[in-house]
Design a protein around this motif. Structure first.
Motif, PDB file in Angstrom:
ATOM      1  N   SER A 108      -6.847   8.862  -1.334  1.00  0.00           N
ATOM      2  CA  SER A 108      -7.428   8.073   0.127  1.00  0.00           C
ATOM      3  C   SER A 108      -6.805   6.625  -0.212  1.00  0.00           C
ATOM      4  O   SER A 108      -6.885   6.154  -1.063  1.00  0.00           O
ATOM      5  CB  SER A 108      -8.624   8.417   0.376  1.00  0.00           C
ATOM      6  N   GLN A 109      -6.980   5.974   1.118  1.00  0.00           N
ATOM      7  CA  GLN A 109      -6.791   4.813   1.185  1.00  0.00           C
ATOM      8  C   GLN A 109      -7.962   3.929   0.462  1.00  0.00           C
ATOM      9  O   GLN A 109      -7.694   2.991  -0.345  1.00  0.00           O
ATOM     10  CB  GLN A 109      -6.613   4.257   2.632  1.00  0.00           C
ATOM     11  N   GLU A 110      -9.180   4.477   0.535  1.00  0.00           N
ATOM     12  CA  GLU A 110     -10.269   4.037  -0.092  1.00  0.00           C
ATOM     13  C   GLU A 110      -9.826   3.871  -1.719  1.00  0.00           C
ATOM     14  O   GLU A 110     -10.385   3.055  -2.370  1.00  0.00           O
ATOM     15  CB  GLU A 110     -11.510   4.625   0.173  1.00  0.00           C
ATOM     16  N   GLU A 111      -9.618   4.982  -2.137  1.00  0.00           N
ATOM     17  CA  GLU A 111      -9.287   5.199  -3.629  1.00  0.00           C
ATOM     18  C   GLU A 111      -8.228   4.237  -3.998  1.00  0.00           C
ATOM     19  O   GLU A 111      -8.071   3.687  -4.981  1.00  0.00           O
ATOM     20  CB  GLU A 111      -9.003   6.695  -3.951  1.00  0.00           C
TER      21      GLU A 111
ATOM     22  N   ASP B  47       0.823  -1.191   0.126  1.00  0.00           N
ATOM     23  CA  ASP B  47       0.075  -0.005  -0.023  1.00  0.00           C
ATOM     24  C   ASP B  47       0.753   1.235  -0.009  1.00  0.00           C
ATOM     25  O   ASP B  47       0.445   2.329  -0.610  1.00  0.00           O
ATOM     26  CB  ASP B  47      -0.819   0.025   1.098  1.00  0.00           C
TER      27      ASP B  47
ATOM     28  N   ASP C 286      -7.431   1.448  -2.508  1.00  0.00           N
ATOM     29  CA  ASP C 286      -8.034   0.098  -2.538  1.00  0.00           C
ATOM     30  C   ASP C 286      -8.855  -0.299  -3.722  1.00  0.00           C
ATOM     31  O   ASP C 286      -8.963  -1.329  -4.396  1.00  0.00           O
ATOM     32  CB  ASP C 286      -8.822  -0.169  -1.584  1.00  0.00           C
ATOM     33  N   LYS C 287      -9.274   0.747  -4.576  1.00  0.00           N
ATOM     34  CA  LYS C 287     -10.123   0.594  -5.943  1.00  0.00           C
ATOM     35  C   LYS C 287      -9.072   0.697  -6.977  1.00  0.00           C
ATOM     36  O   LYS C 287      -9.745   0.380  -8.044  1.00  0.00           O
ATOM     37  CB  LYS C 287     -11.167   1.490  -5.912  1.00  0.00           C
TER      38      LYS C 287
END
Length: 162
Positions: free
Chosen positions: A143-146, A115, A148-149
Motif C-alpha cells: 500500500s502507499q502507507e507501507e 513513489d 511511505d514507511k
C-alpha cells in the motif's frame, strides 16, 4: 572510481561475460552491501532487485539505520552476491579450495524518491522471492502507507566483475 579496482586479483578466474554477471544478479536472492563512514566500513545483508533497464540495484529497509545513514554522507558502495559450491580436497592442505562464484558491484547509492518506482521495485522484490504467488490473489501488493514507511535505495552500477 578507477575501473582497475573492480578487477579481481585472480584474473585467470575472472568472468568477463556480462550476460553471466547479469544472470547472477537476476537470480541471486541476497547480497551484502558495504558502506563506509569516517573510514569505518559497515556491512549490511539485504534482499535486492537488479534492474537491467536502469543498470541499477535496489535494496530496501527502514528509513533509518547505519547503512542508509552512511550513504547519505558517502554515496560510494560495494555490493557482493555469491554462490558456494563443493569443498575440493587434496593430498596437501594447501591444495584445498572452495568452489564459488560471485559478482562484485561498485557504484553510487542514493534514496529512490519516486513513489511509482518504489512501488515497482517493491513488487519486483516480491515476485523475485516468491514467483509462485500472484498479486491480488495470494497477497495484497504494498500500500502507499507501507511504501511511505520503506526506504528504497538505488545503487547505480559504475563497475562490476565476476
Amino acid at each position: 572510481m578507477d575501473a582497475e579496482l573492480a578487477i579481481p586479483r585472480r584474473r585467470d578466474r575472472m568472468v568477463s561475460d556480462e550476460s553471466w554477471i547479469r544472470e547472477m544478479l537476476r537470480y541471486s536472492l541476497f547480497c551484502t552491501v558495504a558502506t563506509v563512514l569516517d573510514g569505518q566500513p559497515f556491512l549490511r545483508p539485504s534482499a535486492f532487485y537488479y534492474s537491467e533497464d536502469d543498470h541499477a540495484i535496489y535494496i530496501h529497509g527502514a528509513h533509518s539505520g547505519r547503512a542508509f545513514d552512511n550513504v547519505a554522507v558517502e554515496e560510494r558502495v560495494c555490493l557482493c552476491v555469491y554462490a558456494v559450491g563443493a569443498l575440493r580436497t587434496d593430498e596437501r592442505a594447501f591444495g584445498f579450495f572452495q568452489e564459488q562464484a560471485g559478482v562484485m558491484v561498485f557504484g553510487a547509492a542514493a534514496p529512490e524518491m519516486d513513489d511509482a518506482k518504489k512501488h515497482a521495485v517493491t513488487q519486483a522484490l516480491v515476485e523475485k522471492h516468491a514467483p509462485q504467488l500472484e498479486a491480488h490473489v495470494d497477497y495484497a501488493p504494498a500500500s502507499q502507507e507501507e511504501i511511505d514507511k520503506t526506504k528504497i535505495v538505488r545503487i547505480d552500477i559504475e563497475h562490476w566483475s565476476g
